[in-house]
Design a protein around this motif. Sequence first.
Motif, mmCIF file in Angstrom:
data_model
loop_
_atom_site.group_PDB
_atom_site.id
_atom_site.type_symbol
_atom_site.label_atom_id
_atom_site.label_comp_id
_atom_site.label_asym_id
_atom_site.label_seq_id
_atom_site.Cartn_x
_atom_site.Cartn_y
_atom_site.Cartn_z
ATOM 1 N N ARG A 50 0.833 -1.202 0.000
ATOM 2 C CA ARG A 50 0.000 0.000 0.000
ATOM 3 C C ARG A 50 0.872 1.258 0.000
ATOM 4 N NH1 ARG A 50 -1.114 3.246 3.846
ATOM 5 N NH2 ARG A 50 -0.478 1.811 5.496
ATOM 6 N N ILE A 51 1.886 1.271 0.837
ATOM 7 C CA ILE A 51 2.781 2.443 0.907
ATOM 8 C C ILE A 51 3.581 2.582 -0.382
ATOM 9 C CG2 ILE A 51 4.796 3.393 2.105
ATOM 10 C CD1 ILE A 51 3.691 2.112 4.686
ATOM 11 N N ARG A 52 4.024 1.448 -0.919
ATOM 12 C CA ARG A 52 4.858 1.485 -2.133
ATOM 13 C C ARG A 52 4.094 2.034 -3.323
ATOM 14 N NH1 ARG A 52 7.472 2.640 -5.319
ATOM 15 N NH2 ARG A 52 9.335 1.791 -6.315
ATOM 16 N N ARG A 53 2.788 1.719 -3.415
ATOM 17 C CA ARG A 53 1.983 2.175 -4.552
ATOM 18 C C ARG A 53 1.853 3.693 -4.608
ATOM 19 N NH1 ARG A 53 -1.296 -2.436 -3.404
ATOM 20 N NH2 ARG A 53 -2.635 -1.148 -2.060
ATOM 21 N N GLU A 54 1.990 4.361 -3.467
ATOM 22 C CA GLU A 54 1.788 5.810 -3.403
ATOM 23 C C GLU A 54 3.036 6.607 -3.768
ATOM 24 O OE1 GLU A 54 0.542 6.452 0.569
ATOM 25 O OE2 GLU A 54 -1.433 5.505 0.317
ATOM 26 N N LEU A 55 4.152 5.933 -4.023
ATOM 27 C CA LEU A 55 5.414 6.642 -4.264
ATOM 28 C C LEU A 55 5.602 6.982 -5.739
ATOM 29 C CD1 LEU A 55 7.777 4.578 -1.943
ATOM 30 C CD2 LEU A 55 6.676 6.771 -1.465
#
Length: 830
Positions: free
Chosen positions: A14-19
């Motif tokens: 989830r965090i990686r997708r926002e980068l």
Amino acid sequence: MAKKSTPMMDQYRRIRRELPENTILFFRLGDFYEMFMDDAKEAARILDITLTKRHDIPMCGVPFHSADGYLAGLIDAGKKVAICEQVEDPAAAKGIVKREVTRIITPGTILDEGSLDRSQNNYLAGMVRDGNHFGLAMLDLSTGAFWIEESASADALRGNLARYAPQECIVPELSLEDDLIDPILGNVLKTICEDWTFDADNAEDVLLRHFKVHSLKGFGCENAPLGLRAAGAVLYYVNTELRRNLAHVRRIQLKNPDDYLLLDETTAMNLELVAPLNPARQGPKSTLLSVLDSTRTAMGARMLREWIVRPLRELSAINARHDAVEAFTTNRMLLNDVREILGSMRDMERIMSRLGSGGGNARDLRAVGESLDQLPALKELLCRNAVAFQTLEKSITELPTLGKMIDEAIDDEPAVSTKDGGMIRSGYSADLDDLRAAGSKGKQWLAEFQAAEQERTGIKSLKIRYNKVFGYFIEVTKSNLSMVPEEYVRKQTMTNAERFITPELKEYENKILGAQERAVALELELFMQIREEIVKEIDTIQRNARAVAEADILAAFAENALTRRYVRPQMSDNDDLKIVDGRHPVVEQMPDAERFVPNDTTLNCADHQLVIITGPNMAGKSTYIRQVALITIMAHIGSFVPAGEAKVGLVDRVFTRVGASDDLARGRSTFMVEMQETANILNNATPKSLIVLDEIGRGTSTFDGISIAWSVAEHLCTNPSVRAKTLFATHYHEMTDLSLTMPGVQNANVLVKERGDQITFLRKIVPGAADKSYGIHVARLAGLPETVLNRANEILKNLEEGEFEREGSPKLAQHRTKRKKDNDSQMDLF
């Protein structure tokens, strides 16, 4: 059947997708930053670390306490790195530990001291285009420097980017369709941002909110709309997209190109102002910057680089710098005292950037305090010459209360980490002293308890030990287990010993550890309070830092003048350039150089407007013309110059065309590079410019080359909009005939001592034309075979025939009005 994903990996994804693209995620797991999947593969390749797998997922990691070195490696490879931290205590977490990306680090936003060059700004640029006009913004997050400029051409913008060498540049999405952007940026990392972030209204709103003002007029930037658009986009990108704290960026400046002597990319490169032409062969010591940089502070070193690439054009400002340098040179004791104080100054600019953005440690606080303690003495010394240093002295504001608080609060050698205590000096906080005393008494109690238990049980090897899992425990070797009392509670069996606890030990452990934990927590609280007090004065401290940097440069100039026999140039607003016994500032300092021979120079826009310099290769023509350009630039910087005497009229630009090589990246041959650089000079020079030309036309055939060189020289002499002071070094000694037809043209040559087939270069420039080029003599010095040299002499004699018409007038001085008859005889080359 696919394996079910874990909650932790769901959180990671989830965090990686926002980068943003090209970003590697440092995901905090305990004492490590872990990377997974494609990030892990890429990081392992770049950093040369082990790639492993867990549940078929590629992964690698680095220790969090030594992450800076790994971060630098990824940044150097052009990557961005997102730092994802655990934002709650794992012990108190219910379920998966909460994690968030706290910041994204890019090449243009590094703050780690170990990854930055102390002597150079680390700029992030923003660029926007409107027709033929460009807006440029430059932000150095590590110092808080923030300024804008507008350029009226792509060449001017390219010169700025080459001059300040930003590590990253943000551009709007529309620039993807602009074929001009990539050639302008060159090797600078390009980051695409959404077009609306460069919108004028949005940019203004971002700037007004950041600086907490109702108008930008107070910064003097209201008439630079393109620059402000770029500046607003830069702030939005850093603050919102990279999640970086910008509290320490307190002002924005407008740089007006008309205030500075213009040095384009080619000139800065050819004169090796801040970077060598061939770093691998020459090293960093071959630049003007390396020679002039006798500064004692990192702040001064960075500002000096800016002064060199942007010399002044305003006479009063230049003279003010020269006055200050002269004041130092006439009072050596004052100079020594000031430089001694400067040597104790720390890098306040970068330290305040770390503290202002919510980072830093107690050593940074200590460094601020030590620097503030030096300001009163520096201010008092500058007051001794109120005329020369008045403006500088008034820029320094003492902060005695703040300095005293830091001295009283922070230990002389505080711990690096802010989380383990060891920062606050004893006596600053009574509560902290009480907690520390409780912890100290606890250690004494433990020693006494161990001695008592050894005596009571008869086990002389009994030890009281501690670890994070069990806390304090009693360790007994297996050979003594039969002597262990019944009230000991077994906790762990080891290979050679067993571990026990007792109610009494556990009760006192709570007292000891509780006091230690509360002491560490209180130290962190006190540290943050002191940091907040320092940050309140960030504007004043940054202003002090700039004043210290300026004083450092002026003192360094004075030190150079005294140790290297530099003199104060007499500046004026006329067109004269007169140098007596001038020397090349870099060449004369080279350790393996021969004794430097000084030379005179006279240039003006009347009878010495263009000086043609002839002489053989290696005789010193190129060194001579470069030294004249460097002396002129040094004078405009505010430095004294390497000469016996110098009178320097203000110039608006310095142009150079010296040497050339293929530019394969842009598909340009040597000759094309040469002609484009020459065209730039002819199209932009003015009567206030200084031009240095070396070997115009050598990239093509001899006749073509002579024709182009002659025509260029004629244009410089006859075009009233140009008529710039020019030094023209050439191997075409036919060019010396120009003095017969053009007023303002003078000949000069390099003296050569000839003895038989041997020659000695005397390095002395004298009036008059060289009688020969000595090319074959130089070839002999290079080791060509004697047969080749003899044949070359025969061919040379054939070529030298027919240089003049029958009546004795020079051929090149005549305009060709009619074609030769077909039956005219032609010289046989051989």
